[in-house]
Design a protein around this motif. Structure first.
Motif, PDB file in Angstrom:
ATOM      1  N   ALA A   1      -4.652   1.195  -0.292  1.00  0.00           N
ATOM      2  CA  ALA A   1      -5.395   0.535   0.783  1.00  0.00           C
ATOM      3  C   ALA A   1      -6.861   0.394   0.394  1.00  0.00           C
ATOM      4  O   ALA A   1      -7.490  -0.642   0.634  1.00  0.00           O
ATOM      5  N   ALA A   2      -7.419   1.447  -0.206  1.00  0.00           N
ATOM      6  CA  ALA A   2      -8.809   1.382  -0.649  1.00  0.00           C
ATOM      7  C   ALA A   2      -8.982   0.318  -1.730  1.00  0.00           C
ATOM      8  O   ALA A   2      -9.968  -0.426  -1.744  1.00  0.00           O
TER       9      ALA A   2
ATOM     10  N   ALA B   1      -5.378  -2.852   5.942  1.00  0.00           N
ATOM     11  CA  ALA B   1      -5.670  -1.818   4.950  1.00  0.00           C
ATOM     12  C   ALA B   1      -6.627  -0.775   5.506  1.00  0.00           C
ATOM     13  O   ALA B   1      -6.497   0.423   5.217  1.00  0.00           O
ATOM     14  N   ARG B   2      -7.582  -1.220   6.324  1.00  0.00           N
ATOM     15  CA  ARG B   2      -8.561  -0.269   6.881  1.00  0.00           C
ATOM     16  C   ARG B   2      -7.871   0.749   7.781  1.00  0.00           C
ATOM     17  O   ARG B   2      -8.225   1.932   7.791  1.00  0.00           O
TER      18      ARG B   2
ATOM     19  N   CYS C   1       0.810  -1.225   0.000  1.00  0.00           N
ATOM     20  CA  CYS C   1       0.000   0.000   0.000  1.00  0.00           C
ATOM     21  C   CYS C   1       0.839   1.270   0.000  1.00  0.00           C
ATOM     22  O   CYS C   1       0.335   2.339  -0.374  1.00  0.00           O
TER      23      CYS C   1
ATOM     24  N   ALA D   1      -3.369   5.497   1.442  1.00  0.00           N
ATOM     25  CA  ALA D   1      -4.810   5.402   1.241  1.00  0.00           C
ATOM     26  C   ALA D   1      -5.257   4.894  -0.132  1.00  0.00           C
ATOM     27  O   ALA D   1      -6.156   4.045  -0.203  1.00  0.00           O
TER      28      ALA D   1
ATOM     29  N   LEU E   1      -5.895   3.432   5.702  1.00  0.00           N
ATOM     30  CA  LEU E   1      -6.685   4.439   4.984  1.00  0.00           C
ATOM     31  C   LEU E   1      -6.523   5.834   5.569  1.00  0.00           C
ATOM     32  O   LEU E   1      -6.722   6.830   4.866  1.00  0.00           O
TER      33      LEU E   1
END
Length: 450
Positions: free
Chosen positions: A250-251, A237-238, A170, A247, A241
């Protein structure tokens, strides 16, 4: 009070965004869209024609080859202010017409993780996830395949590897402060020191296939094991963000793996990591597609990273320098130092203007663009960013561009960074956000030594 100078580039971008955001735009026939965009072209005093189009980025028309090229717009206010409507206008190709998905994509930040650290509340949330992952049941270890296997001790659990892989995949540019808590907390799990030095850890890019390989291996041991890894990928990943340097990807990762938690059988037909990678990419919605350029087209990804680098160099305009020429020169400096033989592989991915400047800086030792190259590990004075945020952005964009051309050419990234990125670090050494004494840093001493 001085009058605010009108900027045609900003005005056209606002206009195009408003037009394309209208729900009726998608129903307009392509020829009519092209006509509307042609009415919003700009021409600068040098004769160049500019289009704000697909990818929500600017494109420059080259009169010699008759093609449009992805290109960051002029940085000099006087040049921007002098832009006028382009009449007559060159044709606008259908593939450059912007869509609502283009405008919905947030590119986040180009800053590296040197200077501004990962926020403390994020590292604490990730540490809590890591504590649970490290204490996972014995059946979660060992895992034996994929690039992540080389990073960890044999008894490290798959959820720990999933967290590390998510963070690295990410990251826009995985160049981290040597004291970064986010890295230090993994120290006890890593099988070898991280590349870099006491100042910066220059980490290699993590391919999506590393994550799909881990998932497919868990899937072979049962749907439950695979769901737990998917949950760890999504949970990490959350948290990521919240930082714009993570971000966008990750999204995209969330969009790819969340369906697996509800439908564990979704990737059963995949069979191997590459097939799973293709299935994950296919699940990513169009408005997040920009986060996947490195996976879908390394060459196009390089073009976008060079666009970022040119934007990060906009501050050189005050010295009368052209950010595009400077970016080409810095690219040449890195290629010359790391792998000069790969230069011919890069020419097809550079627009004519960048290609000419890159070639000149690379082949002519007396060319003025060589003045942009670092000397004794320091950037020349005009290339020292004016503040910490600008330096972090230049460091991130420069490192990301370096990793991008290495990906295109199959070159291994240098373990101690590219020359131009390493020189930028000297602008940040005294402005790092080192951890406060109250913040624990597991195995920090171990991770500092290379």
């Amino acid at each position: 009070m001085a009058a605010v100078q009108w900027d045609p580039f900003e005005a056209i971008e606002r206009d195009v965004r408003a037009m394309v955001a209208d729900p009726r735009w998608a129903d307009v026939p392509a020829p009519t869209q092209a006509q509307a965009m042609a009415a919003r072209l700009l021409r600068t005093p040098d004769g160049a024609c500019w289009l704000f189009g697909t990818h929500a980025r600017w494109h420059r028309h080259d009169a010699q080859d008759g093609l449009w090229h992805l290109s960051a717009p002029p940085a000099a206010p006087r040049v921007r202010a002098a832009a006028t409507p382009a009449h007559p206008a060159p044709p606008v190709p259908q593939e450059l017409l912007p869509s609502a998905a283009d405008l919905a994509f947030d590119r986040g930040s180009t800053q590296a993780f040197v200077g501004p650290d990962v926020p403390r509340d994020m590292t604490e949330r990730l540490r809590a996830l890591l504590d649970v992952a490290g204490a996972a049941r014995e059946e979660e270890a060992p895992f034996s395949t994929g690039p992540l296997r080389e990073v960890f001790h044999p008894d490290v659990t798959a959820p720990v590897a999933a967290m590390w892989g998510t963070i690295m995949w990410c990251a826009y540019a995985p160049a981290f402060d040597g004291n970064e808590v986010l890295l230090s907390m993994f120290g006890e799990f890593l099988s070898r020191p991280l590349p870099g030095d006491d100042w910066v850890r220059w980490l290699p890019p993590m391919p999506l296939s590393a994550l799909t390989a881990l998932y497919i291996e868990r899937l072979a041991r049962g749907a439950g094991a695979a769901v737990r890894v998917a949950g760890q990928l999504a949970g990490t990943a959350r948290v990521l963000l919240a930082d714009p340097r993570f971000a966008p990807r990750a999204a995209a990762l969330l969009a790819m793996v969340e369906p697996l938690r509800a439908r564990p059988w979704l990737d059963h037909p995949a069979g191997d990591a590459e097939a799973a990678r293709r299935a994950w990419l296919a699940r990513c919605p169009p408005h997040l597609g920009g986060a996947l350029e490195a996976e879908s087209s390394p060459g196009r990804h390089l073009r976008h990273m060079l666009y970022d680098l040119v934007e990060a160099l906009s501050f050189v305009e005050v010295h009368g320098a052209d950010p595009r020429a400077v970016a080409a020169s810095l690219l040449a400096a890195d290629v010359q130092a790391v792998a000069p033989g790969v230069a011919p592989q890069l020419y097809p991915w550079l627009d004519p203007e960048l290609r000419r400047a890159f070639h000149a800086a690379l082949t002519d030792p007396g060319h003025p663009l060589r003045g942009c190259w670092p000397r004794d590990g320091e950037p020349p004075a005009p290339l020292r960013p004016p503040d910490r945020a600008s330096a972090a952005a230049l460091l991130g964009a420069g490192y990301a561009a370096g990793l991008a051309w290495c990906r295109v050419t199959g070159t291994a990234p240098p373990p101690r960074g590219f020359p131009t990125s390493s020189a930028t670090v000297t602008c940040l050494i005294h402005e790092r956000d080192d951890p406060a004494p109250s913040v624990p840093a597991t195995s920090a001493e171990w991770i500092r030594h290379s």
